[in-house]
Scaffold this active site. Sequence first.
Site, mmCIF file in Angstrom:
data_model
loop_
_atom_site.group_PDB
_atom_site.id
_atom_site.type_symbol
_atom_site.label_atom_id
_atom_site.label_comp_id
_atom_site.label_asym_id
_atom_site.label_seq_id
_atom_site.Cartn_x
_atom_site.Cartn_y
_atom_site.Cartn_z
ATOM 1 C CD GLU A 61 1.147 -40.965 -23.290
ATOM 2 O OE1 GLU A 61 0.085 -40.626 -22.904
ATOM 3 O OE2 GLU A 61 2.127 -40.557 -23.502
ATOM 4 C CE LYS B 146 2.732 -37.718 -25.999
ATOM 5 N NZ LYS B 146 2.478 -38.029 -24.426
ATOM 6 C CB CYS C 206 -1.347 -38.476 -24.459
ATOM 7 S SG CYS C 206 -2.155 -37.634 -22.814
HETATM 8 C C1 ACM Z 1 0.768 -36.887 -21.647
HETATM 9 O O1 ACM Z 1 0.839 -36.426 -22.926
HETATM 10 N N1 ACM Z 1 0.557 -38.098 -21.367
HETATM 11 C C2 ACM Z 1 0.050 -36.067 -20.853
#
Ligand code: ACM
Length: 262
Positions: A38, A108, A141
């Site tokens: 990410e 995301k 993530c």
């Molecule tokens: C995250 O979602 N980077 C902890």
Amino acid sequence: MKVGYIQTSPIFGEKQQNFDNIDLIISKTKADILVLPELFATGYTFSSRKEVAALAESVEGKTAGFLKNLAKKTNALIIGGYIENYNGKIYNSAMIVSKEGVLGNYRKIHLYYKENLWFEHGDMPLKVFKFKEFTLGVMICFDWFFPETARSLALLGADIIAHPSNLVLPYCQDAMVTRCLENKVYAITSNRVGVERRGGDSFKFTGKSQITSYNGEILSSAPRSETFIDIVDIELGEVRDKSINAYNHIFKDRKVEFYKNK
Ligand code: ACM
């Protein structure tokens, strides 16, 4: 097919240096899929929206150009996280790039901690991307914390979930065993290492990038605090048969009428 990840240690705000460091790590690597962390080009721990906006790009920006070149050098489909600016809205996104260019983009959905201050929530439904002989899902993530994410991607037909990450909690690597078992999919979690102290926060990223098999086996596990690259061979046959035995099937056995949705 050969799939892998690059575990990096980004220097905050130094895109070109972060690109150059990846070029050093890849050496002569060849693969079908390579997953990067990410926000691999920018770092993660921001101190203001202004700072985030200054590091953001369109899906046709400098990071896309770097990933296209990386795809050419490695022959792989590359999935990597970046800060997306789309019409002035800022997202924590990942792009899917081949040597021909950008094939897809994911924003995301589940934002962690102060990401809620910096980014808009992903505003597009989960989808999968077909490429050569495989179907790929992408989550970023903290999306792992919500089992619906991996389940939705599996129901859409994902064979493999690419999972660019900047993990700070210690649970994900273990949890991915369950995510893969319950969906009969492979997952490639590409994490970063290092410490970032900025804006009143201090994060130690947990490394241990992982390739997890549909049967819960861990096919690759990176060190906790060093940069690392690994490629493993996988077969797709089993992930397309969602039965567990002659009587059980992970999708057909779901009792959706008894699940409370929403
Ligand atoms: C995250 O979602 N980077 C902890």
